[in-house]
Enzyme design. Structure first.
Site, mmCIF file in Angstrom:
data_model
loop_
_atom_site.group_PDB
_atom_site.id
_atom_site.type_symbol
_atom_site.label_atom_id
_atom_site.label_comp_id
_atom_site.label_asym_id
_atom_site.label_seq_id
_atom_site.Cartn_x
_atom_site.Cartn_y
_atom_site.Cartn_z
ATOM 1 N N ARG A 242 0.526 -0.861 -0.564
ATOM 2 C CA ARG A 242 -0.077 -0.346 -0.358
ATOM 3 C C ARG A 242 0.651 1.159 0.232
ATOM 4 N NH1 ARG A 242 -2.008 -1.315 5.550
ATOM 5 N NH2 ARG A 242 -0.337 -1.572 7.162
ATOM 6 N N HIS A 739 8.747 37.348 11.789
ATOM 7 C CA HIS A 739 7.779 38.178 12.502
ATOM 8 C C HIS A 739 7.748 37.721 14.540
ATOM 9 C CE1 HIS A 739 6.759 39.527 8.805
ATOM 10 N NE2 HIS A 739 6.405 38.177 7.967
#
Length: 784
Positions: A242, A739
């Site tokens: 998978r 920031h």
């Protein structure tokens, strides 16, 4: 539709489910044990009547008899939504081994069906937006293995696509898969076994290389890295394959490449929708690649030349040691060729920048924005989008204007100069933080104090306050003082309403659209502070910075050649105070424009829905800007918004790396000298804070109190209003010049950033102490 089919007879997921369809594809390229599938049609009959339908039981018994009653089986789920690229369902459904006889097989098929409704399977589906699904069941001949295990065709830890990771146990692998047994671990890279256990190996090199080659063949056939269950009984057989759903995707590129995460620099690491990604790519001043809903800058060419490599490493050494460590890990490997070490280039100093240039930059920003709003008004269709596209070039000219670039760098370089020289002269580089407090002109810092002013207006109107607490903004209508409060909020939104959390993604709603997002913080300000708090903080912060400057200069004058040192430092402090506040202005310039672009895109989406081109306006956010233009031009959409929505949900669950390579290595970096169990980050703003850790993922849902320490993944400028409440800040993302760190220093808020996995490690409510100068975090309750 048949209720039982031979394993491998169908690759139709709707008929045989994801696992059986995968096994059918796998059987085309690798040995797979035989068996049969009880189809979704059988499950439908079970749902309709309950229990085991007679015709299904008969078919199952006939299938078992065809192989022999003494055959041992593995009975496993194969749901329609299972083993998909974005949902592996690993461990979510039950499997049974060594099931013998038709009676036992029938009973275990029933158990598989019932497992579809288990709590863990239902929760997994809900987390991935998967609704009700049908279940097929794989009944596969059990292999009496000498050795078995798991093969990942890419390293599941680092993501390296050229590494095969193998886990092996003696006998059957059920204990390994359930986590009850520890297997032997091996690594194979480029046809060589590079890692093996110290104990006697269950597989010799020849078999390991054979298994790795088999995995590569499966990977090529199935279209991507695979998680493969295998067994050895004289030869390899594969019992499942998978997709590995936890790997971070790699941008499409030929040859070796190294990318830096843009989100870590922008303090926004969430996945972005395609429209947001594509618009930011148009605005960016350099080309950007995309993977996993995030943006990356290709730095391969810069690393290939000595000056470029030296400059980049020097920048990361100053601002982001985690990214520096990740880059050094890449450079220590074989992906990028070594280059001679050189000193980073030092650009010649330019003429002194006059602080008066800042006013002209802001004026130019204001004038061009007014021109945009005038030009776009009344436009529709392609003309409206053409106006946005044309203005993006105007915005880029504003961002790269020499005056703007020099103004940003003037403040940053002054801070670096002070860090280096105050450390060399006084032994304390953290003194720069005190000098940075409350510099003028920082639009992000002013956003925080602006909301304090709105809190003053609310506090003065008790009736309006009660209405807000009971009914939200809608409660202001007709209440005494409601108009005044609304006017104060509207004045704030007129300046800052263009901002929002995750604002670099234009698909995110702005505060002007959803001002109620600010209410939790706003009402917290009303309860926590008195009138005039904004003015008091600004005044005291600037006075504190002035005192810090006086103290630093006095200490320097006491040193040998002190007058010269003090004069140089005073000039640097002046540059710092004049220009550091401008560091936040370019982002505000961008967001003001983004708000206009967003309104244009929302109007375009509404038009496309009205024309029947889209079913829902939100579908437009899963198109690129070019595709939106094409939809307007042709009246057709070729992309599948529903498929991209599913991919976006999968991307949301991935953590983007700071550094990504074309080999698939997804590197977060490690702090130098950090040991296991330590909580260490980047000291971003000096000071010590002790308080309750509030682990917050969404500013709108926060309940922050004075004295709390905000702990979150990232803080872009929109988090600034919360900074005035808390006593300290801790983030997973960021560096000294991002920031959050810049604003924290200006507020005098102790801050530690770049703390890997801190939102997972710390418990909401536990007491911690943070050291903002050296980046340490203490867990007080655990150490007591």
């Amino acid at each position: 539709m048949a209720v039982v089919v031979r394993l491998g007879a169908s690759e139709d997921v709707a008929t045989v489910g994801g696992k059986a369809a995968g096994l059918a594809a796998l059987a085309r390229v690798a040995p797979v044990p035989d068996g049969f599938v009880v189809t979704t049609a059988a499950h439908a009959l079970h749902l309709a009547g309950g229990g085991m339908p007679v015709e299904v039981e008969q078919a199952v018994r006939a299938a078992v008899a065809g192989f022999g009653e003494d055959v041992a089986w593995a009975v496993r789920s194969s749901a329609v939504a299972e083993d998909l690229p974005d949902a592996s369902f690993a461990g979510q459904q039950d499997s049974w081994l060594d099931v013998v006889g038709a009676d036992a097989v029938v009973e275990h098929v029933l158990r598989c069906w019932r497992g579809l409704g288990s709590d863990r399977a239902a929760a997994y589906r809900a987390d991935r937006g998967i609704g009700e699904t049908r279940m097929a069941v794989v009944v596969q001949r059990l292999v009496r293995a000498e050795v078995s295990g798991v093969l990942f065709t890419a390293d599941p830890v680092t993501g390296h696509r050229r590494v095969s990771a193998i886990e092996a146990v003696a006998g059957l692998a059920d204990g390994l898969l359930s986590g009850h047994v520890e297997g032997q671990g091996f690594r194979v890279r480029d046809g060589e076994v590079v890692s093996r256990p110290d104990a006697a190996a269950l597989l010799d090199d020849e078999r390991l290389l054979e298994l790795a080659r088999l995995g590569r063949r499966v990977e090529a056939a199935l279209g991507g890295p695979q998680d493969i269950e295998w067994c050895w009984d004289g030869g390899f057989q594969l019992v499942q394959a998978r997709p590995i759903t936890t790997l971070f995707p790699v941008p499409e590129a030929d040859g070796p490449h190294v990318w830096l995460s843009v989100g870590h620099q922008q303090m926004m690491t969430d996945a972005m929708r395609p429209l947001g990604v594509s618009l930011f790519q148009l605005v960016a001043l350099r080309p950007m690649d995309t993977a996993g809903g995030r943006l990356f800058v290709d730095i391969t060419q810069g690393l290939a030349v000595p000056p470029g490599r030296a400059a980049l490493l020097a920048m990361m050494r100053r601002t982001d040691p985690l990214t520096l460590d990740a880059l050094q890990t890449v450079l220590a490997g074989d992906l990028v060729a070594p280059v001679p070490e050189v000193d980073p280039p030092v650009p010649p100093p330019g003429p002194p920048l006059d602080p008066a240039v800042l006013a002209s930059i802001v004026a130019r920003d204001d004038a061009t924005l007014a021109d945009l709003e005038s030009r776009i008004a009344g436009l529709d269709g392609l003309e409206r989008l053409a106006c946005v596209r044309a203005d993006i070039e105007v915005l880029k000219d504003l961002l790269r204007h020499p005056d703007s670039v020099r103004a940003v760098m003037a403040g940053i370089e002054a801070a670096w100069w002070l860090d280096d020289h105050l450390d060399a002269w006084l032994g304390d580089r953290s003194l720069t933080d005190a000098l940075t407090r409350w510099v003028p002109g920082n639009v992000s810092a002013e956003m925080g104090t602006g909301l304090l002013d709105v809190a003053d207006a609310i506090r003065a109107c008790p009736g309006a306050l009660a209405a807000l607490e009971e009914r939200g903004l809608a409660g202001l209508a007709g209440v005494a003082g409601g108009a005044e409060v609304r006017a104060a909020l509207d004045a704030f939104l007129a300046v800052y309403g263009v901002r929002c959390v995750g604002e670099i993604d234009v698909t995110r709603p702005r505060w002007s659209e959803r001002p109620e997002l600010l209410l939790p913080v706003l009402l917290g300000h009303v309860r926590a502070f008195g009138p005039g708090e904004a003015g008091r903080r600004t005044r005291e912060g600037r006075e504190g910075a002035e005192r810090a400057a006086v103290e630093v200069l006095e200490r320097l004058r006491s040193l040998p050649d002190g007058e010269t040192k003090a004069l140089e430092a005073a000039a640097a402090i002046g540059r710092l105070r004049d220009f550091m506040g401008f560091r936040e202005r370019p982002k505000h310039t961008m967001m003001r424009r983004f708000a206009v672009y967003r309104r244009a895109l929302l109007a375009t989406a509404a038009d496309l829905v009205a024309a029947g081109v889209l079913e829902d306006p939100d579908d437009a956010t899963f198109l690129t800007f070019d595709e939106v233009e094409e939809a307007v031009r042709t009246g057709r959409v070729h992309a599948d918004p529903a498929m991209r929505r599913r991919a976006f949900r999968a991307h949301e669950r991935l953590m983007p790396p700071r550094v990504l390579t074309s080999d698939g290595e997804a590197l977060q970096g490690r702090h130098p000298g950090a040991t296991a169990g330590q909580l260490v980050g980047i000291g971003a703003s000096a000071g010590v804070a002790e308080g309750r850790a509030r682990v917050v993922s969404d500013l709108a849902g926060s309940d922050l109190q004075p004295g709390d320490i905000l702990v979150t993944r990232f803080t872009d400028p929109s988090w600034t209003p919360a900074f005035v409440t808390v006593a300290g800040l801790v983030t997973e993302v960021g560096g000294r010049m991002t920031h959050g760190a810049v604003v924290a220093r200006e507020y005098g808020l102790p801050a530690v950033v770049g703390v890997v996995d801190v939102t997972r490690i710390l418990r909401d409510g536990e007491r911690i102490r943070i050291h903002g100068a050296d980046g340490r975090i203490e867990r007080l309750e655990e150490s007591a």
